[in-house]
Design a protein around this motif. Sequence first.
Motif, PDB file in Angstrom:
ATOM      1  N   SER A 123      -7.423  13.409  43.794  1.00 49.61           N
ATOM      2  CA  SER A 123      -6.180  12.842  43.276  1.00 49.61           C
ATOM      3  C   SER A 123      -5.034  13.073  44.258  1.00 49.61           C
ATOM      4  N   THR A 124      -4.016  12.220  44.118  1.00 52.12           N
ATOM      5  CA  THR A 124      -2.833  12.282  44.980  1.00 52.12           C
ATOM      6  C   THR A 124      -1.606  11.893  44.161  1.00 52.12           C
ATOM      7  N   CYS A 125      -0.440  12.098  44.725  1.00 50.76           N
ATOM      8  CA  CYS A 125       0.800  11.564  44.128  1.00 50.76           C
ATOM      9  C   CYS A 125       1.810  11.405  45.256  1.00 50.76           C
ATOM     10  N   TRP A 126       2.156  10.200  45.552  1.00 52.97           N
ATOM     11  CA  TRP A 126       3.138   9.938  46.614  1.00 52.97           C
ATOM     12  C   TRP A 126       4.431  10.668  46.288  1.00 52.97           C
ATOM     13  N   ILE A 127       4.927  11.460  47.206  1.00 52.79           N
ATOM     14  CA  ILE A 127       6.190  12.169  46.989  1.00 52.79           C
ATOM     15  C   ILE A 127       7.200  11.704  48.047  1.00 52.79           C
ATOM     16  N   GLY A 128       8.263  11.093  47.545  1.00 53.10           N
ATOM     17  CA  GLY A 128       9.328  10.647  48.449  1.00 53.10           C
ATOM     18  C   GLY A 128      10.593  11.469  48.277  1.00 53.10           C
ATOM     19  N   ALA A 129      10.705  12.137  47.128  1.00 57.45           N
ATOM     20  CA  ALA A 129      11.929  12.891  46.826  1.00 57.45           C
ATOM     21  C   ALA A 129      11.796  14.317  47.351  1.00 57.45           C
ATOM     22  N   PHE A 130      12.284  14.522  48.566  1.00 61.37           N
ATOM     23  CA  PHE A 130      12.270  15.889  49.126  1.00 61.37           C
ATOM     24  C   PHE A 130      13.323  16.004  50.203  1.00 61.37           C
ATOM     25  N   ASP A 131      13.685  17.249  50.505  1.00 62.05           N
ATOM     26  CA  ASP A 131      14.675  17.527  51.539  1.00 62.05           C
ATOM     27  C   ASP A 131      13.958  17.495  52.894  1.00 62.05           C
ATOM     28  N   GLU A 132      14.208  16.450  53.662  1.00 59.09           N
ATOM     29  CA  GLU A 132      13.467  16.248  54.922  1.00 59.09           C
ATOM     30  C   GLU A 132      13.575  17.449  55.851  1.00 59.09           C
ATOM     31  N   ARG A 133      14.806  17.951  56.020  1.00 58.10           N
ATOM     32  CA  ARG A 133      15.019  19.044  56.981  1.00 58.10           C
ATOM     33  C   ARG A 133      14.204  20.275  56.586  1.00 58.10           C
ATOM     34  N   ARG A 134      14.198  20.593  55.296  1.00 57.38           N
ATOM     35  CA  ARG A 134      13.462  21.785  54.843  1.00 57.38           C
ATOM     36  C   ARG A 134      11.972  21.630  55.076  1.00 57.38           C
ATOM     37  N   VAL A 135      11.435  20.440  54.800  1.00 56.98           N
ATOM     38  CA  VAL A 135       9.993  20.225  55.004  1.00 56.98           C
ATOM     39  C   VAL A 135       9.674  20.279  56.500  1.00 56.98           C
ATOM     40  N   GLU A 136      10.540  19.689  57.326  1.00 57.18           N
ATOM     41  CA  GLU A 136      10.317  19.745  58.786  1.00 57.18           C
ATOM     42  C   GLU A 136      10.273  21.200  59.266  1.00 57.18           C
ATOM     43  N   GLU A 137      11.157  22.005  58.703  1.00 55.32           N
ATOM     44  CA  GLU A 137      11.212  23.424  59.081  1.00 55.32           C
ATOM     45  C   GLU A 137       9.924  24.148  58.640  1.00 55.32           C
ATOM     46  N   ILE A 138       9.452  23.875  57.425  1.00 51.84           N
ATOM     47  CA  ILE A 138       8.264  24.560  56.887  1.00 51.84           C
ATOM     48  C   ILE A 138       7.031  24.265  57.747  1.00 51.84           C
ATOM     49  N   VAL A 139       6.900  23.000  58.196  1.00 48.35           N
ATOM     50  CA  VAL A 139       5.706  22.657  58.994  1.00 48.35           C
ATOM     51  C   VAL A 139       5.962  22.830  60.497  1.00 48.35           C
ATOM     52  N   LYS A 140       7.146  23.348  60.833  1.00 54.26           N
ATOM     53  CA  LYS A 140       7.533  23.590  62.235  1.00 54.26           C
ATOM     54  C   LYS A 140       7.455  22.314  63.071  1.00 54.26           C
ATOM     55  N   ALA A 141       8.047  21.244  62.542  1.00 56.29           N
ATOM     56  CA  ALA A 141       8.071  19.971  63.270  1.00 56.29           C
ATOM     57  C   ALA A 141       8.959  20.103  64.501  1.00 56.29           C
TER      58      ALA A 141
ATOM     59  N   THR B  50       2.099  14.060  50.081  1.00 53.26           N
ATOM     60  CA  THR B  50       1.328  13.975  48.841  1.00 53.26           C
ATOM     61  C   THR B  50       0.485  15.236  48.641  1.00 53.26           C
ATOM     62  N   PRO B  51       0.440  15.734  47.408  1.00 51.11           N
ATOM     63  CA  PRO B  51      -0.576  16.750  47.113  1.00 51.11           C
ATOM     64  C   PRO B  51      -1.943  16.079  47.169  1.00 51.11           C
ATOM     65  N   LEU B  52      -2.965  16.855  47.472  1.00 52.99           N
ATOM     66  CA  LEU B  52      -4.340  16.327  47.531  1.00 52.99           C
ATOM     67  C   LEU B  52      -5.255  17.376  46.910  1.00 52.99           C
ATOM     68  N   GLY B  53      -5.975  16.969  45.883  1.00 53.91           N
ATOM     69  CA  GLY B  53      -6.866  17.929  45.236  1.00 53.91           C
ATOM     70  C   GLY B  53      -7.572  17.285  44.055  1.00 53.91           C
ATOM     71  N   TYR B  54      -8.278  18.125  43.299  1.00 54.20           N
ATOM     72  CA  TYR B  54      -9.006  17.637  42.127  1.00 54.20           C
ATOM     73  C   TYR B  54      -8.142  17.821  40.883  1.00 54.20           C
ATOM     74  N   SER B  55      -8.376  16.943  39.912  1.00 55.03           N
ATOM     75  CA  SER B  55      -7.611  17.032  38.672  1.00 55.03           C
ATOM     76  C   SER B  55      -8.484  16.717  37.474  1.00 55.03           C
ATOM     77  N   ASP B  56      -8.198  17.397  36.362  1.00 54.36           N
ATOM     78  CA  ASP B  56      -8.881  17.069  35.100  1.00 54.36           C
ATOM     79  C   ASP B  56      -7.989  16.164  34.261  1.00 54.36           C
ATOM     80  N   HIS B  57      -6.815  15.881  34.762  1.00 55.08           N
ATOM     81  CA  HIS B  57      -5.854  15.097  33.969  1.00 55.08           C
ATOM     82  C   HIS B  57      -5.430  13.838  34.729  1.00 55.08           C
ATOM     83  N   ILE B  58      -6.267  12.817  34.655  1.00 60.09           N
ATOM     84  CA  ILE B  58      -5.907  11.553  35.312  1.00 60.09           C
ATOM     85  C   ILE B  58      -5.155  10.710  34.278  1.00 60.09           C
TER      86      ILE B  58
END
Length: 166
Positions: free
Chosen positions: A111-129, A139-147
Motif C-alpha cells: 500500500s501507498t499514499c501520495w503525500i504532498g503536504a509537507f515542509d520541503e526544507r525539513r524533509v530535504e534536511e532529514i534525507v540530507k539532500a 509516500t509511505p510504503l508497506g503492508y496494510s490490513d485496512h484498505i
Amino acid sequence: MRRRSVRSYSKKQVPKEVLDKVLEAALLAPSAGDIHPYKIVVVTDEDKIRRIAEAALNQTFIAQAPIVIVYLVSVEEASAYGKRGVELYSLLDVGASMENLMLAATSLGLSTCWIGAFDERRVEEIVKAPRGYRAVSLTPLGYSDHIPRAIPPPPKSEKIYYDEFR
Ligand SMILES: Cc1cc2nc3c(=O)[nH]c(=O)nc-3n(C[C@H](O)[C@H](O)[C@H](O)COP(=O)(O)O)c2cc1C
C-alpha cells in the motif's frame, strides 16, 4: 483499479526483492528527454520516518510504515529544458514515476499514499539532500490490513469532452 490511498500500515517488513521490483517500475516511467531529473530516497530509518511524518503536518500514519519513499528533483538536471523543464517536466516526470511505483506496489500487495503536504526544507534536511535538490513528493510504503473502499471517481460527464472543450 485497486490502488487506494492507504492511511494505516502494519509493521510487516517489505522483502528486498519486492522493494526492488517497485523501484524498477518507478524508473521505467516515461520522462521528458529520458532525463529522469530526480533521485528517490528509500527511507527505512525509524527515527527519520518519524521526523518525516512530523514534517508532513503531523500525518502520523506515515510513521507506521516500514518505508517512506521521497522524490527529490534536481533543479540543474531539470533545467536541461529551461524554465519549462524546471517548472513543468520535472514535476510531470516525478508524477509519472510515483504513479508507476504506486501501481507496481499495489500489484505486489503493498500500500501507498501520495503525500504532498509537507515542509520541503525539513524533509530535504532529514534525507540530507544536497543543495539544488527539491523534495517534491513522498509516500509511505508497506503492508496494510485496512484498505479503504474506493472513493468514486468524478463523473465522466464532468471531466471528459470529445473533440471540443464543452
Ligand atoms: C499531489 C497529491 C498530494 C496529496 N497529498 C496528500 C497528503 O498530504 N495526505 C494524504 O493523506 N493524502 C494525500 N493525497 C492523496 C489524495 O487525498 C487521494 O489520492 C484522493 O483523496 C483520492 O483517493 P485515492 O487515492 O484513494 O483514490 C495526495 C494526492 C496527490 C495526487
